[in-house]
Design a protein around this motif. Sequence first.
Motif, PDB file in Angstrom:
ATOM      1  N   ALA A  61      50.368 -35.363 -45.766  1.00 14.66           N
ATOM      2  CA  ALA A  61      50.539 -34.450 -44.633  1.00 14.66           C
ATOM      3  C   ALA A  61      49.559 -34.751 -43.510  1.00 14.66           C
ATOM      4  O   ALA A  61      49.862 -34.587 -42.339  1.00 14.66           O
ATOM      5  CB  ALA A  61      50.376 -33.007 -45.101  1.00 14.66           C
ATOM      6  N   LYS A  62      48.359 -35.210 -43.897  1.00 14.87           N
ATOM      7  CA  LYS A  62      47.335 -35.460 -42.887  1.00 14.87           C
ATOM      8  C   LYS A  62      47.802 -36.540 -41.903  1.00 14.87           C
ATOM      9  O   LYS A  62      47.544 -36.463 -40.712  1.00 14.87           O
ATOM     10  CB  LYS A  62      46.049 -35.906 -43.589  1.00 14.87           C
ATOM     11  CG  LYS A  62      44.875 -36.039 -42.664  1.00 14.87           C
ATOM     12  CD  LYS A  62      43.562 -36.059 -43.431  1.00 14.87           C
ATOM     13  CE  LYS A  62      42.458 -36.587 -42.555  1.00 14.87           C
ATOM     14  NZ  LYS A  62      42.153 -37.998 -42.771  1.00 14.87           N
ATOM     15  N   LEU A  71      56.803 -31.156 -39.182  1.00  9.60           N
ATOM     16  CA  LEU A  71      56.467 -31.937 -40.365  1.00  9.60           C
ATOM     17  C   LEU A  71      57.440 -31.584 -41.481  1.00  9.60           C
ATOM     18  O   LEU A  71      57.561 -30.424 -41.867  1.00  9.60           O
ATOM     19  CB  LEU A  71      55.031 -31.634 -40.778  1.00  9.60           C
ATOM     20  CG  LEU A  71      54.403 -32.625 -41.737  1.00  9.60           C
ATOM     21  CD1 LEU A  71      54.211 -33.963 -41.058  1.00  9.60           C
ATOM     22  CD2 LEU A  71      53.077 -32.091 -42.239  1.00  9.60           C
ATOM     23  N   PRO A 101      61.524 -27.659 -41.680  1.00  9.16           N
ATOM     24  CA  PRO A 101      61.512 -26.197 -41.647  1.00  9.16           C
ATOM     25  C   PRO A 101      61.896 -25.605 -40.286  1.00  9.16           C
ATOM     26  O   PRO A 101      62.203 -24.425 -40.204  1.00  9.16           O
ATOM     27  CB  PRO A 101      60.058 -25.846 -41.980  1.00  9.16           C
ATOM     28  CG  PRO A 101      59.280 -27.033 -41.528  1.00  9.16           C
ATOM     29  CD  PRO A 101      60.166 -28.228 -41.716  1.00  9.16           C
ATOM     30  N   PRO A 137      47.944 -29.204 -38.409  1.00 12.15           N
ATOM     31  CA  PRO A 137      48.956 -30.243 -38.181  1.00 12.15           C
ATOM     32  C   PRO A 137      49.578 -30.737 -39.481  1.00 12.15           C
ATOM     33  O   PRO A 137      50.563 -31.473 -39.450  1.00 12.15           O
ATOM     34  CB  PRO A 137      48.169 -31.365 -37.508  1.00 12.15           C
ATOM     35  CG  PRO A 137      46.927 -30.721 -36.991  1.00 12.15           C
ATOM     36  CD  PRO A 137      46.624 -29.606 -37.934  1.00 12.15           C
ATOM     37  N   MET A 138      49.009 -30.354 -40.637  1.00 13.97           N
ATOM     38  CA  MET A 138      49.513 -30.844 -41.913  1.00 13.97           C
ATOM     39  C   MET A 138      50.548 -29.920 -42.524  1.00 13.97           C
ATOM     40  O   MET A 138      51.080 -30.195 -43.589  1.00 13.97           O
ATOM     41  CB  MET A 138      48.367 -31.028 -42.902  1.00 13.97           C
ATOM     42  CG  MET A 138      47.478 -32.197 -42.511  1.00 13.97           C
ATOM     43  SD  MET A 138      45.827 -32.022 -43.140  1.00 13.97           S
ATOM     44  CE  MET A 138      46.099 -32.021 -44.885  1.00 13.97           C
ATOM     45  N   HIS A 139      50.817 -28.793 -41.861  1.00 11.74           N
ATOM     46  CA  HIS A 139      51.789 -27.879 -42.445  1.00 11.74           C
ATOM     47  C   HIS A 139      52.566 -27.152 -41.349  1.00 11.74           C
ATOM     48  O   HIS A 139      51.972 -26.489 -40.496  1.00 11.74           O
ATOM     49  CB  HIS A 139      51.078 -26.858 -43.337  1.00 11.74           C
ATOM     50  CG  HIS A 139      51.993 -25.790 -43.843  1.00 11.74           C
ATOM     51  ND1 HIS A 139      52.914 -26.026 -44.832  1.00 11.74           N
ATOM     52  CD2 HIS A 139      52.169 -24.515 -43.463  1.00 11.74           C
ATOM     53  CE1 HIS A 139      53.595 -24.920 -45.045  1.00 11.74           C
ATOM     54  NE2 HIS A 139      53.172 -23.986 -44.227  1.00 11.74           N
ATOM     55  N   THR A 140      53.889 -27.295 -41.377  1.00 12.98           N
ATOM     56  CA  THR A 140      54.709 -26.577 -40.410  1.00 12.98           C
ATOM     57  C   THR A 140      55.163 -25.267 -41.031  1.00 12.98           C
ATOM     58  O   THR A 140      55.740 -25.278 -42.112  1.00 12.98           O
ATOM     59  CB  THR A 140      55.960 -27.395 -40.037  1.00 12.98           C
ATOM     60  OG1 THR A 140      55.551 -28.715 -39.713  1.00 12.98           O
ATOM     61  CG2 THR A 140      56.666 -26.790 -38.858  1.00 12.98           C
TER      62      THR A 140
END
Lengths: 163, 454
Positions: free
Chosen positions: A73-74, A99, A112, B295-298
């Motif tokens: 994710a990073k 993302l 999402p 920024p790593m999770h929507t």
Amino acid sequence: MSDQSTPKQDGDAVDLNRRRFVKTGSTSLAIAGVGACVFGLRYLSPNVLYEPSPVVNAGKPEHYRAGSVTLDAKNGIFVIRAAEGFYALSAVCTHLGCLTTYKPDTDEIDCPCHGSTFRKDGRAIAGPAPQALPWLKVWLAEDGNLMVDRATRVAPYSEYVTA
Amino acid sequence: MSTRAALPTKEQAHLHSPLHAVERWKSDIARIMADRVLESQLGFRKTWYLGALTLGTFTIQICTGLLLMLYYHPSIPQGYADMKDLEFVISSGTLLRSLHRWSAHAMVFLIFVHMAKVFYRAAYRPPRELNWVLGVCLLMLTLLLSYTGYLLPWDQLSYWGTTVGANIISSVPWLGPKLRFYILGGHSVNANALLRFYVLHTMTLPLGLIALLCVHLWRLHKDGGMYEIDGQGRPVLRGKTKEENRAEAARLASEKTISYQELLFREITAIEALAVVLFTIGLIYAAPLEQLANPMHTPNPAKAPWYFTGLQELLHYFPPFVAGIILPGLIVSGLFFIPFSPVFDNVKTREAIDWLRRHAARWLTGALLILAISALMIRVHAWDALLPLWVFVSLNVFAAVGPAMNGNKLRSWLLEKPISFWIMTLFLMEAVVLTTVGTFFRGPGWAWVWPWRA
């Protein structure tokens, strides 16, 4: 006011001078304006960016299970270990940049934000996403680590890395 | 000595005294205040004081915004920490932030209603075209202010809302990615983008809005306030017959005129009432704040504020370039075009429409063709975007098809409506339907949910 105070025979000359002044003035203003816009536009575009490098170290290949889809994710990438070998996908939705995540129960990649769905090979199968998730360049570094270049795309199914 | 200006005489010296200046200003203001308006224009029903109320919310925005700026640093993650400070440490911080937030929502809402009211009262007609166009510009500036302000708290919604918005911009062919880079000052939403949005939100856009607002108010005064006046300053009469016009003129002549102060007083009272309402809402409901931008999770669903959910709903159906650039562009050009649409209501257009209407079959075929093409364009499952179009077409078919028009009031009323009426009504119906669906009926993955089950 100035017209009234000027002798009549000079009226034309004054008007001509004024017209010339306005003409030269507006022309030079226009040139200055265009110049300012050009430099202003260049000013708006930063020459140095303090953003992370596009090349990502994804670690040792043996840490990935066979058949696994791993979200980093990073860095916004998927590292996928298929039967043919490793490949990497961008995890940033091609629609509007949300993302995406991998859903093991459906074996699909979901976005999402606006409901786009992708296959494990990146192909868009539902929702508004206009394009497939791009394949990214993958290689093995000298120290045995798996490297991914987020800035370089490769054609799907064209390159696998076998460890 | 001859080149030196003569000293002012005693009389002129009096003219230059500050006391005299104040006297002059007082009489100027008194003259403005002595302007008179018709009694019937004073009531709430004529305008709902919508313009004044919008101005009131903007004033609240400036006051609260200036105060919030005292504690806000546009940097990552300090901006988010400042939000937390406002919430937990700073006296009245939550109230100020909530007031700023709810007043922004109220401003957008009031502008939409103001626009609809002005439209349906036909107050956009000559000589007010310029003011209508300025109003559309003010609406866009307000939406841009909302959008730029949305990023500043640097929470999850800010980050992802801006990411989506920036990607809509980059969907413009050829220019898009460059444009996105210029706006964000980088390849992603980061420190540069936050600073740029901060400057836009606190300086560039408000200054632009104030400048346009001044022209808007000046035109309002020049165009006769709330009257509809002709070139000679007489109220325009819109009766259908000479008798009706004569009666209207007599009524206007006999009507009492009231000092402008009275109107001002009423509008200020209305603004105060609105301020009390917003304060109360701000005291009860705090402006929401999500987690720190990640920024790593929507988040799922990542929803925009209500006035952008209609756009988000369109984004679900269309490619970003169509939903985010073409359709809003068409809407804005349609709004700009409204005061000039009578050009298209001329004899030839009327004749063409009449030719269509003389035979029900022609009319029906035309209507079905329009529907089929739009259904193909929108794809069939986009029923909520199609619904207003269906209503629009069926109203027109209902009005045109069938036996003699006379006798059916609704039918003849519909037939009389000019093109501008249909543009605006379609736009408002689309806006209401799409916003409602996007706000209440969409859940995770933008899938359909019933709000009472969520």
